[in-house]
Design an enzyme around this catalytic site. Structure first.
Site, PDB file in Angstrom:
ATOM      1  N   LYS A  33     -40.660  17.615  16.460  1.00  0.00           N
ATOM      2  CA  LYS A  33     -40.356  17.358  15.012  1.00  0.00           C
ATOM      3  C   LYS A  33     -39.877  18.470  14.253  1.00  0.00           C
ATOM      4  O   LYS A  33     -40.349  19.452  14.507  1.00  0.00           O
ATOM      5  CB  LYS A  33     -41.517  16.586  14.346  1.00  0.00           C
ATOM      6  CG  LYS A  33     -41.884  15.349  14.787  1.00  0.00           C
ATOM      7  CD  LYS A  33     -43.133  14.897  13.802  1.00  0.00           C
ATOM      8  CE  LYS A  33     -43.638  13.399  14.138  1.00  0.00           C
ATOM      9  NZ  LYS A  33     -42.602  12.339  14.079  1.00  0.00           N
ATOM     10  N   ARG A  68     -46.460   3.871  20.432  1.00  0.00           N
ATOM     11  CA  ARG A  68     -46.324   2.890  21.112  1.00  0.00           C
ATOM     12  C   ARG A  68     -46.763   2.748  22.479  1.00  0.00           C
ATOM     13  O   ARG A  68     -46.983   1.848  23.296  1.00  0.00           O
ATOM     14  CB  ARG A  68     -45.076   2.247  20.854  1.00  0.00           C
ATOM     15  CG  ARG A  68     -43.669   3.171  21.633  1.00  0.00           C
ATOM     16  CD  ARG A  68     -42.333   2.849  21.006  1.00  0.00           C
ATOM     17  NE  ARG A  68     -42.090   3.356  19.796  1.00  0.00           N
ATOM     18  CZ  ARG A  68     -41.155   3.213  18.884  1.00  0.00           C
ATOM     19  NH1 ARG A  68     -39.965   2.601  19.560  1.00  0.00           N
ATOM     20  NH2 ARG A  68     -41.086   3.782  17.800  1.00  0.00           N
TER      21      ARG A  68
HETATM   22  N1  BES Z   1     -46.179   9.235  13.865  1.00  0.00           N
HETATM   23  C1  BES Z   1     -44.657   8.996  13.676  1.00  0.00           C
HETATM   24  C2  BES Z   1     -44.264   7.831  12.553  1.00  0.00           C
HETATM   25  C3  BES Z   1     -44.591   8.561  11.045  1.00  0.00           C
HETATM   26  C4  BES Z   1     -43.796   9.202  10.283  1.00  0.00           C
HETATM   27  C5  BES Z   1     -46.036   8.212  10.740  1.00  0.00           C
HETATM   28  C6  BES Z   1     -44.004   9.506   9.155  1.00  0.00           C
HETATM   29  C7  BES Z   1     -46.131   8.642   9.340  1.00  0.00           C
HETATM   30  C8  BES Z   1     -45.234   9.255   8.537  1.00  0.00           C
HETATM   31  C9  BES Z   1     -44.054   8.298  14.978  1.00  0.00           C
HETATM   32  O1  BES Z   1     -45.024   8.868  16.286  1.00  0.00           O
HETATM   33  C10 BES Z   1     -42.658   8.775  15.024  1.00  0.00           C
HETATM   34  O2  BES Z   1     -42.621   9.949  15.336  1.00  0.00           O
HETATM   35  N2  BES Z   1     -41.722   7.877  14.962  1.00  0.00           N
HETATM   36  C11 BES Z   1     -40.345   8.154  15.230  1.00  0.00           C
HETATM   37  C12 BES Z   1     -39.874   7.094  16.122  1.00  0.00           C
HETATM   38  C13 BES Z   1     -38.619   7.234  16.587  1.00  0.00           C
HETATM   39  C14 BES Z   1     -38.501   8.706  17.536  1.00  0.00           C
HETATM   40  C15 BES Z   1     -37.846   6.391  17.105  1.00  0.00           C
HETATM   41  C16 BES Z   1     -39.809   8.175  13.789  1.00  0.00           C
HETATM   42  O3  BES Z   1     -40.493   7.275  12.907  1.00  0.00           O
HETATM   43  O4  BES Z   1     -38.989   8.793  13.548  1.00  0.00           O
HETATM   44 MN    MN Z   2     -44.006  10.593  17.005  1.00  0.00          MN
END
Ligand code: BES
Ligand code: MN
Ligand code: ZN
Length: 496
Positions: free
Chosen positions: A273, A347
């Site tokens: 990230k 997931r």
């Molecule tokens: N934990 C994150 C989602 C999230 C984002 C929770 C902001 C709380 C606040 C999750 O694991 C994630 O990174 N999701 C990605 C999915 C994508 C890579 C398909 C996302 O939402 O960008």
């Molecule tokens: Mn994630």
């Protein structure tokens, strides 16, 4: 915080809080205090052109004729639809005001403050509950705070014409304990709260009669949980699954199961990230936190239902041993997954946690909670959790529980088309969809790990687990979202 209920006359010190409907007649408490101050309340209302709008506050410091430090008028809005949740907001808003003063005692003067919809005992109990919820503070790491920077409040005294409020409040108090536990867990930094230490914290529930089972890595390996273990593979912390069992219902009756995403920190893994805001990912265990708090609430109030809470605990780190984009893992269900983005890790954790839950407990219904996608925040902001289910009955039950509890949900689409979007070229599925509908494709992914005919709903709480700004009953920080929702869902549907 000490919370008392009394029908006696009002204490002479502390801040006295007097609620006021914008339309209705004045309460006995108002009239009494107005008389004691020689019409001071009415004069203040006139001078400030105070309208008693919902949540609006008029503070009278050192009111003449009273020994109390303050009289605080708080608006209750319209009397005809004043609900239990309104009572909580009122309690919370008033306490919010008092927390910034040096008052030690908050006195709710509720005598004669009644409304058609809500029993006086319920009203008083919910005011107290909202008040307590607002006093939450995560301050264990503040070592240099001046005493005067902290609130002095130690006592909330609810004065109403009923003593039955105490009984009603006893249940709310247990639910409040669950909410506070969730807030504690969600607020904790990831160097302190990691899978093993989280699992240890779950032992706090043993004294409530909850049975705890912990799966360690060797057992999970044996069970074939390649999806969950793949996520934790880059972390020096061992992954865990914790099952919390509360069997307060009929013997042998199939339980309802709650399953929570517990990523104790989500760096994204090799699909790292960006740095900005990454610290937020300490609360990527919000689903697991909610499930744990809900189990504490349900066991704490000795619910007559069989309820299982399962949390999948991992840390998602980049490392020489971390899983790579493109890796194929095999889940406990036997299905293979092409991991195209290591940041879509929740997931993967849930895939194995959900499958294991169904194999182990044969639940009557499964509800998972997860801070699963950023896309749900795009769709619903911080107003609603996203609800995904193909089961209309379950959607109705959860929708009703959401409305009663105030943990609001909005139903989102989940169709065959979303499922088609996660087809992989080389495995049974891939862990991301295309450009759009990211929350729905994530839900469709989870759906592949639900057995035929098992009622299931997925709740994406990424926008709800953390509060960016103060709300009437929730200070900034971990919200405890989901605890009341699950508690209410159990109460309304499993305790017949
Ligand atoms: N934990 C994150 C989602 C999230 C984002 C929770 C902001 C709380 C606040 C999750 O694991 C994630 O990174 N999701 C990605 C999915 C994508 C890579 C398909 C996302 O939402 O960008
Ligand atoms: Mn994630
Ligand atoms: Zn995540």
């Amino acid at each position: 915080m000490q919370i008392t209920f009394s029908t006696a006359t009002l204490p002479k010190s502390g801040a006295v809080i007097i609620p006021l409907f914008e339309d209705g007649k004045k309460s006995k408490a108002f009239t009494d205090i107005n008389t004691a101050t020689d019409g001071g309340l009415e004069r203040a209302i006139k001078a400030a052109e105070y309208k008693a709008k919902k949540g609006s506050i008029l503070e009278i410091v050192a009111p003449a004729g009273l020994d109390n430090g303050r009289a605080i008028l708080i608006g209750a809005g319209a009397s005809k639809d004043f609900s239990a949740l309104d009572a909580e907001s009122l309690g919370g808003s008033a306490i919010g005001k008092i927390l910034s003063t040096r008052e030690k005692t908050a006195i709710f003067a509720l005598s004669g403050f009644t409304t058609k919809k809500l029993d006086a005992a319920d009203l008083a109990a919910h005011v107290a509950h909202g008040a307590r919820m607002k006093t939450y503070r995560f301050d264990k790491y503040r070592t240099k705070e001046e005493k005067t920077d902290k609130s002095a409040l130690t006592k909330i005294a609810v004065h109403s014409a009923t003593t039955k409020a105490k009984t009603v409040y006893a249940t709310l108090d247990k639910i409040g304990d669950g909410i506070f536990l969730t807030r504690d867990l969600v607020s904790e930094p990831a160097n302190v709260l990691y899978p093993e230490s989280f699992a240890k914290r779950c032992n706090e529930l043993v004294k409530l009669g909850v049975k705890i089972k912990v799966l360690n890595e060797p057992e999970m390996k044996k069970l074939g949980m390649g999806a969950l273990l793949g996520v934790g593979q880059g972390s020096v912390r061992d992954s865990k699954i914790v099952a919390m069992e509360w069997l307060g219902g009929k013997k042998g009756e199939a339980p309802v199961a709650f399953v929570g995403k517990g990523v104790t920190f989500d760096t994204g893994g090799i699909s790292l990230k960006p740095g900005l805001g990454m610290g937020d990912m300490k609360w990527d265990m919000g689903g697991a936190g909610a499930v744990t708090g809900a189990m504490a609430a349900i066991a704490g109030r000795k619910a007559k239902a069989n309820v299982i809470g399962v949390i999948g605990l991992v840390e998602n780190m980049p490392d020489g041993n971390a899983q790579r984009p493109g890796d194929v893992v095999k889940s406990m269900s036997g299905q293979t997954i092409e991991v195209l983005n290591t940041d879509a890790e929740g997931r993967l954790v849930l895939a194995d946690a959900l499958w294991w839950t169904q194999e182990t407990y044969k639940p009557a219904a499964v509800i998972d909670l997860a801070t699963l996608t950023g896309a749900i925040i795009v769709a619903l902001a911080n107003e609603f959790g996203g609800m995904f289910t193909k089961d209309d009955k379950l959607a109705k039950q959860l929708g009703d529980a959401a409305e009663t509890s105030g943990d609001l949900l909005w139903r989102m689409p989940l169709t065959k088309n979303h499922d088609d979007m996660i087809k992989s070229d080389i495995a049974d599925m891939q862990n991301i969809g295309g450009k759009g509908a990211g929350s729905s494709t994530a839900a469709a992914f989870l759906g592949r790990f639900i057995k035929k005919d098992v009622p299931w709903a997925h709740l994406d709480i990424a926008g709800m687990a953390w509060n960016e700004k103060d709300k009437p009953t929730i200070p900034k920080g971990g919200s405890g979202f989901g605890v009341r929702l699950l508690d209410e869902y159990v109460r309304a549907n499993f305790e017949g």
